[in-house]
Write an enzyme that holds these catalytic residues in place. Sequence first.
Site, PDB file in Angstrom:
ATOM      1  N   ARG A  83      46.142  35.201  44.713  1.00  0.00           N
ATOM      2  CA  ARG A  83      46.998  36.531  45.261  1.00  0.00           C
ATOM      3  C   ARG A  83      46.274  37.866  46.081  1.00  0.00           C
ATOM      4  NH1 ARG A  83      53.211  35.998  45.343  1.00  0.00           N
ATOM      5  NH2 ARG A  83      52.948  36.410  47.730  1.00  0.00           N
ATOM      6  N   GLN A 113      43.996  36.449  51.409  1.00  0.00           N
ATOM      7  CA  GLN A 113      45.491  36.552  52.299  1.00  0.00           C
ATOM      8  C   GLN A 113      45.729  35.235  52.842  1.00  0.00           C
ATOM      9  OE1 GLN A 113      45.282  40.396  53.698  1.00  0.00           O
ATOM     10  NE2 GLN A 113      46.621  40.763  52.053  1.00  0.00           N
ATOM     11  N   ASP A 116      46.630  31.978  51.739  1.00  0.00           N
ATOM     12  CA  ASP A 116      47.534  31.723  51.544  1.00  0.00           C
ATOM     13  C   ASP A 116      48.939  31.324  51.801  1.00  0.00           C
ATOM     14  OD1 ASP A 116      49.868  32.801  49.553  1.00  0.00           O
ATOM     15  OD2 ASP A 116      49.541  34.348  49.562  1.00  0.00           O
ATOM     16  N   SER A 150      52.765  32.323  50.850  1.00  0.00           N
ATOM     17  CA  SER A 150      53.211  33.165  51.697  1.00  0.00           C
ATOM     18  C   SER A 150      53.384  33.041  52.799  1.00  0.00           C
ATOM     19  CB  SER A 150      52.061  33.760  51.326  1.00  0.00           C
ATOM     20  OG  SER A 150      51.729  34.693  49.611  1.00  0.00           O
ATOM     21  N   TYR A 171      53.869  38.193  40.819  1.00  0.00           N
ATOM     22  CA  TYR A 171      54.762  37.211  40.923  1.00  0.00           C
ATOM     23  C   TYR A 171      56.213  38.099  39.570  1.00  0.00           C
ATOM     24  CZ  TYR A 171      52.171  33.540  42.717  1.00  0.00           C
ATOM     25  OH  TYR A 171      51.462  32.904  42.974  1.00  0.00           O
TER      26      TYR A 171
END
Length: 385
Positions: free
Chosen positions: A124, A129, A132, A135, A230
Amino acid sequence: MRIFVPLERSETETRVALTPEAVAQLRKLDERIAIAVEAGAGRHIDVADAAYGEAGAEVVSDRAAELGRADLVVRVNPCPEEEIDALGSGTAHISFLDPFSRTDLVRRLAGAGIRAFSVEMIPRTTLAQKMDALSSQANLAGYRAVILGQQHLGKVFPMFMTAAGTIQPARVFVIGVGVAGLQAIATAKRLGARVEAFDTRPVVREQVQSLGARFIDIDLGETGQTEGGYARELTAEQLARQQAEQARVCAYSDVVITTAQVFGRPAPRLITEAVLRDMKPGSVVVDMAAATGGNVEGSVAGEVITTPGGVKVVGGDNLPASVPRDASMVYANNLLGLIELLWDAEAGQIRADTDDEIIAGCLITDAGELVNTAVAEHCKKEESA
């Protein structure tokens, strides 16, 4: 190089790994990339086989033959164990893999010489991005959780001031402010609810407040987050303190949405039967973690259970699949970004350059070995237990 997109076989899965737009982008990346799509793969997103053909893919019906021909197989869900033998040694495979829970599958993939990438394990970071997938899918899941909560609630979310009286706004409590939680907050606010939220990571307070919600303060002592962003697992004492304070907020809330998950572990239990007993009749709890153990006692993935006190407990199950067109679009873009990173134009194949932190993070098995350190250590502990 030949990429194969099989039809997802799970009865609850409606997403597809590549859309026609992503197929076209891959063809532009390199004309040597051939793409085969199993007939019917796009049926749940209202995409006909002809659309894939127009984008440059070959629509095929012999699944077993294509698994054997492919250099790379891309899916949404993990490879079914019964199909591993159909893959040729050295074949690359990209999907959600759930490597900490599906250890038998991971070992079999390694033994078969499959180069397996797990999209959950993509770091992450800013550079990663666009790849990902956790997400992108969690964002849609957070939205759907709010819609489910409203659907099962016997009142509207916004305030209404009418000649017949004033309707007070619904009160929504979101537990866990990751990607899914933030989208749940934003969606509930857009629908006019009064929103409160809590997370064990104090760093998210400003994000909650920026969306117009109230952050609930619970003093848990040292918590924080992992390097990957996390939430850290709480101690038994911290979890008990969190549950006690949350119970107070749940008691006056109309909708409670739980999103708390600790990557690689069962979901923490946040709402007990005692908390449910103290909630208002007609209130709703949406447990987004129902499929990984559940934040809510008694929740069942894919089912709605009504407690003796009249509280509806909605067990979330693959929520992104309930909006398959958008979920498939963003997931396909995630895969496109990863394949572009893996692509070696000189060789005309994908590469597994583990000097790249993104590739090293999500590569699980290669050349007959379990190459991901975290997963390998987890498997060793499991074997010695």
